[in-house]
Scaffold this active site. Structure first.
Site, PDB file in Angstrom:
ATOM      1  N   GLN A  30       0.847  -1.198   0.000  1.00 49.55           N
ATOM      2  CA  GLN A  30       0.000   0.000   0.000  1.00 49.55           C
ATOM      3  C   GLN A  30       0.881   1.245   0.000  1.00 49.55           C
ATOM      4  O   GLN A  30       1.852   1.331   0.737  1.00 49.55           O
ATOM      5  CB  GLN A  30      -0.864  -0.014   1.260  1.00 49.55           C
ATOM      6  CG  GLN A  30      -1.126   1.337   1.920  1.00 49.55           C
ATOM      7  CD  GLN A  30      -2.347   2.025   1.393  1.00 49.55           C
ATOM      8  OE1 GLN A  30      -3.257   1.377   0.897  1.00 49.55           O
ATOM      9  NE2 GLN A  30      -2.386   3.337   1.488  1.00 49.55           N
ATOM     10  N   THR A  31       0.536   2.247  -0.813  1.00 50.52           N
ATOM     11  CA  THR A  31       1.260   3.513  -0.755  1.00 50.52           C
ATOM     12  C   THR A  31       0.395   4.640  -1.290  1.00 50.52           C
ATOM     13  O   THR A  31      -0.498   4.415  -2.102  1.00 50.52           O
ATOM     14  CB  THR A  31       2.585   3.441  -1.540  1.00 50.52           C
ATOM     15  OG1 THR A  31       3.300   4.670  -1.381  1.00 50.52           O
ATOM     16  CG2 THR A  31       2.340   3.196  -3.031  1.00 50.52           C
ATOM     17  N   ARG A  32       0.674   5.852  -0.810  1.00 52.97           N
ATOM     18  CA  ARG A  32       0.055   7.058  -1.349  1.00 52.97           C
ATOM     19  C   ARG A  32       1.132   8.053  -1.787  1.00 52.97           C
ATOM     20  O   ARG A  32       0.831   9.202  -2.088  1.00 52.97           O
ATOM     21  CB  ARG A  32      -0.857   7.710  -0.304  1.00 52.97           C
ATOM     22  CG  ARG A  32      -0.164   8.102   0.970  1.00 52.97           C
ATOM     23  CD  ARG A  32      -1.116   8.720   1.998  1.00 52.97           C
ATOM     24  NE  ARG A  32      -0.442   9.018   3.246  1.00 52.97           N
ATOM     25  CZ  ARG A  32       0.264  10.125   3.487  1.00 52.97           C
ATOM     26  NH1 ARG A  32       0.379  11.053   2.543  1.00 52.97           N
ATOM     27  NH2 ARG A  32       0.848  10.305   4.649  1.00 52.97           N
ATOM     28  N   ASN A  33       2.378   7.567  -1.799  1.00 49.23           N
ATOM     29  CA  ASN A  33       3.527   8.401  -2.151  1.00 49.23           C
ATOM     30  C   ASN A  33       4.285   7.791  -3.322  1.00 49.23           C
ATOM     31  O   ASN A  33       4.109   6.617  -3.643  1.00 49.23           O
ATOM     32  CB  ASN A  33       4.476   8.526  -0.945  1.00 49.23           C
ATOM     33  CG  ASN A  33       3.828   9.232   0.225  1.00 49.23           C
ATOM     34  OD1 ASN A  33       3.268  10.307   0.067  1.00 49.23           O
ATOM     35  ND2 ASN A  33       3.897   8.622   1.403  1.00 49.23           N
ATOM     36  N   ARG A  78       6.186   1.220   9.097  1.00 47.45           N
ATOM     37  CA  ARG A  78       6.211   2.185  10.204  1.00 47.45           C
ATOM     38  C   ARG A  78       5.160   3.268   9.970  1.00 47.45           C
ATOM     39  O   ARG A  78       5.054   3.822   8.889  1.00 47.45           O
ATOM     40  CB  ARG A  78       7.610   2.800  10.288  1.00 47.45           C
ATOM     41  CG  ARG A  78       7.838   3.692  11.486  1.00 47.45           C
ATOM     42  CD  ARG A  78       9.252   4.246  11.468  1.00 47.45           C
ATOM     43  NE  ARG A  78       9.552   4.997  12.679  1.00 47.45           N
ATOM     44  CZ  ARG A  78       9.222   6.262  12.866  1.00 47.45           C
ATOM     45  NH1 ARG A  78       8.573   6.913  11.912  1.00 47.45           N
ATOM     46  NH2 ARG A  78       9.535   6.885  13.993  1.00 47.45           N
ATOM     47  N   ASP A 115     -13.693  45.179  -3.987  1.00 47.98           N
ATOM     48  CA  ASP A 115     -14.823  45.813  -4.674  1.00 47.98           C
ATOM     49  C   ASP A 115     -15.046  45.208  -6.053  1.00 47.98           C
ATOM     50  O   ASP A 115     -16.190  45.027  -6.493  1.00 47.98           O
ATOM     51  CB  ASP A 115     -14.589  47.323  -4.795  1.00 47.98           C
ATOM     52  CG  ASP A 115     -14.758  48.041  -3.460  1.00 47.98           C
ATOM     53  OD1 ASP A 115     -15.298  47.418  -2.525  1.00 47.98           O
ATOM     54  OD2 ASP A 115     -14.334  49.211  -3.359  1.00 47.98           O
ATOM     55  N   THR A 116     -13.966  44.901  -6.755  1.00 47.85           N
ATOM     56  CA  THR A 116     -14.086  44.320  -8.096  1.00 47.85           C
ATOM     57  C   THR A 116     -14.764  42.956  -8.033  1.00 47.85           C
ATOM     58  O   THR A 116     -15.660  42.650  -8.826  1.00 47.85           O
ATOM     59  CB  THR A 116     -12.696  44.175  -8.738  1.00 47.85           C
ATOM     60  OG1 THR A 116     -12.046  45.439  -8.745  1.00 47.85           O
ATOM     61  CG2 THR A 116     -12.810  43.648 -10.158  1.00 47.85           C
ATOM     62  N   VAL A 117     -14.347  42.131  -7.091  1.00 46.14           N
ATOM     63  CA  VAL A 117     -14.950  40.802  -6.949  1.00 46.14           C
ATOM     64  C   VAL A 117     -16.420  40.917  -6.584  1.00 46.14           C
ATOM     65  O   VAL A 117     -17.270  40.203  -7.125  1.00 46.14           O
ATOM     66  CB  VAL A 117     -14.186  39.976  -5.891  1.00 46.14           C
ATOM     67  CG1 VAL A 117     -14.930  38.674  -5.580  1.00 46.14           C
ATOM     68  CG2 VAL A 117     -12.776  39.666  -6.368  1.00 46.14           C
ATOM     69  N   ARG A 118     -16.731  41.836  -5.678  1.00 47.72           N
ATOM     70  CA  ARG A 118     -18.132  42.042  -5.291  1.00 47.72           C
ATOM     71  C   ARG A 118     -18.983  42.425  -6.498  1.00 47.72           C
ATOM     72  O   ARG A 118     -20.121  41.980  -6.636  1.00 47.72           O
ATOM     73  CB  ARG A 118     -18.220  43.140  -4.229  1.00 47.72           C
ATOM     74  CG  ARG A 118     -17.944  42.652  -2.829  1.00 47.72           C
ATOM     75  CD  ARG A 118     -19.174  41.987  -2.256  1.00 47.72           C
ATOM     76  NE  ARG A 118     -18.956  41.453  -0.910  1.00 47.72           N
ATOM     77  CZ  ARG A 118     -19.898  40.859  -0.204  1.00 47.72           C
ATOM     78  NH1 ARG A 118     -21.108  40.696  -0.705  1.00 47.72           N
ATOM     79  NH2 ARG A 118     -19.655  40.390   0.997  1.00 47.72           N
ATOM     80  N   ILE A 165     -11.668  42.151   2.448  1.00 44.56           N
ATOM     81  CA  ILE A 165     -11.598  42.372   3.895  1.00 44.56           C
ATOM     82  C   ILE A 165     -11.386  41.039   4.603  1.00 44.56           C
ATOM     83  O   ILE A 165     -10.547  40.925   5.484  1.00 44.56           O
ATOM     84  CB  ILE A 165     -12.876  43.078   4.403  1.00 44.56           C
ATOM     85  CG1 ILE A 165     -12.966  44.485   3.815  1.00 44.56           C
ATOM     86  CG2 ILE A 165     -12.893  43.140   5.931  1.00 44.56           C
ATOM     87  CD1 ILE A 165     -14.263  45.205   4.115  1.00 44.56           C
ATOM     88  N   ALA A 166     -12.150  40.024   4.218  1.00 42.57           N
ATOM     89  CA  ALA A 166     -12.024  38.665   4.781  1.00 42.57           C
ATOM     90  C   ALA A 166     -11.935  38.695   6.301  1.00 42.57           C
ATOM     91  O   ALA A 166     -10.910  38.335   6.885  1.00 42.57           O
ATOM     92  CB  ALA A 166     -10.813  37.957   4.175  1.00 42.57           C
TER      93      ALA A 166
END
EC number: 2.7.7.4
Length: 572
Positions: free
Chosen positions: A197-200, A292, A433-436, A476-477
């Site tokens: 088994q591996t995910r790397n 391990r 403002d642009t995104v809004r 602002i976030a």
């Protein structure tokens, strides 16, 4: 002959229900439908193809409770991981779901009907108990974070009838079902199979480890990497599979086979190791390597490991007689330069020189430094380097946060000009403002709408970063939750730098030439950050600046120095 499935019978629902496919497909069109998430799709696929045998559906409360408490299904079979279908109260009410209802399970990717579930029960899980018993209880564990923040409040249990296989468009020839892999082993004449088994990515140490395991058991090797959901920050499976394919010819002729597993990992350490052993047994393996810290998520923010290094091995050993698959316990292997060989660390005599390269060091070397052949093969390194370009060509996001009129926009515009002057990548500017106006014009200023606005900014920034651009976002976030969401999202595609423009509120108000703060103080604007809505100070900013004490030029220079220190502005 391949190993017997867990529970004695391979629950291949696709084969079982194939004669009724047309009938089931027609019925599925008439039933209320629940659209599955990516994790639920991974689980459903392995339920339908028998990878999760003896399961025939998502767990009802009796199975769920006993798995959490005792690592067993209600019928007594060992099973260590809850496999559940979560749903919100809203979905349950909208679809009028109750015991004995039949519902269609649908793929979110292409709207195809995949299965019909007959509901046994709908129950509210004890998430606190699940978190503690299954994953250890640390609130920072990724599975517990997912459980608390993403999983809905109810679970739906019931058996599945298969309608259609999931569609895959990548590495189709390597996506063996358990039945297909068993047939493949029989064709090859393999009777003993060691699964890995591996995910790397795999390097020379992994090759040496698996060859040693196979030779010690007079067996063959199944390289069985996970290509479903793994740990955030892992190398993408496309790159990994190319690297596995490049490694395969380095095995002795005819020793190894590569097969892909579409599993959604939980990073559950000991519990996950038992689960992985069951899955590999269902795929026909007779032996399973547990190394391990198997399937562990590493350490928490305090540097404390979630699990002990050999907890997984001890857990599988406890159930070895019932699991019916032999566990191959392996410690780490290390390189001995004087004899040009790899050995398990417990077999290295005292005083003998050893060499190793850590994951952090490997990532550094992939960008610019030499990687020796004793560590990895040139063909594997080449593939990893193609997917890990130098920092100077990677995208990144600078996320400026602070009160309105704190100087974010001026800093963002000046930074954009400075980066354009530097050259080397495109630069995109996402002002609040642009995104809004362009992306979020229909949103208000409730907490939910503000969070949605940041989610949209994060989505755009993620895709631009993935494409190699420099992104400067300046909303602002005000909420920590939203900023964390943005960091987590963008970090999947590239680097994210949070800059807190910590200009005091008093200065922001005094320099407000548009009179917006004054209008908010008079009650003419509701939900205004700093007046009647809070700004949550960032907990982990990468840089803190103050527009009341610093010039735009000096702040931009500080940001440039951060980027330069990380290698993003080196000339190629």
């Amino acid at each position: 002959m391949a190993n017997a499935p867990h529970g004695g019978v391979l629950k291949d629902l696709l084969a079982r229900d194939a004669p009724r496919q047309a009938e089931l497909a027609a019925e599925a069109e008439s039933l209320p439908a629940v659209t599955l998430t990516e994790r639920q799709l991974c689980d459903l696929e392995l339920i339908m193809n028998g990878g999760f045998s003896p399961l025939e559906g998502f767990m009802n409360q009796a199975d769920y409770d006993r798995v959490c408490e005792d690592n067993r299904l209600a019928d007594g079979n060992v099973f260590s991981m809850p496999i559940t279908l979560d749903a919100s109260q809203e979905v349950i009410d909208e679809k009028k779901l109750q015991a004995a209802s039949r519902i269609t399970l649908r793929d979110f990717r292409d709207d195809r009907n995949l299965a019909i579930l007959t509901i046994d029960d709908i129950y509210r899980p004890d998430k606190t108990k699940e978190a503690k018993l299954v994953f250890g209880g640390d609130p920072e564990h990724p599975a517990i974070v997912y459980l608390n923040n993403t999983v809905k409040e109810f679970y739906i249990g019931g058996k599945i009838e298969a309608v259609n296989k999931l569609n895959h468009y990548d590495y189709v020839a390597l996506r063996y079902t358990p039945a297909e892999l068993r047939v493949h082993f029989d064709k090859l004449g393999w009777s003993r199979v060691v699964a890995f088994q591996t995910r790397n990515p795999m390097h020379r140490a992994h090759r040496e480890l698996t060859v040693r395991a196979a030779r010690s058991r007079q067996a063959n090797v199944l390289i069985h990497p996970v290509v479903g959901l793994t740990k955030p920050g892992d190398i993408d499976h496309f790159t990994r599979v190319r690297a596995y394919q490049a490694l395969l010819p380095r095995y002795p002729n005819g020793m190894a086979v590569l097969g892909l597993l579409g599993l959604a990992m939980r990073m559950g350490g000991p519990r996950e190791a038992i689960w992985h052993a069951i899955i590999r047994k269902n795929h026909g393996a007779t032996h399973f390597i547990v190394g391990r810290d198997h399937a562990g998520p590493g350490s928490n923010s305090k540097g404390e490991d979630f699990y002990g290094p050999y907890d997984a091995q001890h857990a599988v050993e406890k159930y070895k007689d019932e699991l019916g698959i032999e566990v191959v316990e392996f410690q780490m292997v290390t390189y001995l330069p004087d004899t040009d060989e790899y050995r398990p660390v417990d077999q290295v005599p005292a005083g003998v020189k050893t060499l190793n390269i850590s994951g952090t060091e490997l990532r550094r070397r992939l960008r610019s430094a030499h990687i020796p052949e004793w560590f990895s093969y040139p063909e594997v390194v080449k593939i990893l380097r193609e997917s890990n370009p130098p920092r100077a060509t990677q995208g990144f996001t600078i996320f400026l946060t602070g009160y309105m009129n704190s100087g974010k926009d001026a800093i963002a515009r000046a930074l954009q000009v400075t980066l354009n002057q530097q050259g080397g990548r495109s630069v995109s500017l996402l002002l609040g403002d642009t995104v809004r106006h362009e992306l979020s014009s229909e949103l208000g200023f409730t907490r939910e709408d503000r969070h949605t606005n940041i989610q949209r900014i994060a989505f755009v920034a993620t895709e631009l970063t993935r494409a190699g651009a420099a992104v400067i976002a300046a909303p602002i976030a005000p909420y920590e939750e939203s900023r964390k969401f943005a960091r987590d999202a963008v970090s999947q595609a590239g680097s994210f730098f949070l800059v807190h423009v910590a200009t005091p509120l008093e200065h922001c108000e005094q320099s407000d030439k548009r009179g917006i703060y004054a209008a908010a103080r008079r009650g003419e604007i509701k939900g205004f950050t700093g007046v009647d809505d809070p700004y949550e100070t960032p907990e982990k900013a990468d840089l803190v600046v103050d527009f009341s004490k610093q010039s735009v030029r000096s702040i931009v220079h500080e940001i440039i120095l951060v980027l330069e220190s990380q290698g993003f502005l080196e000339r190629q």
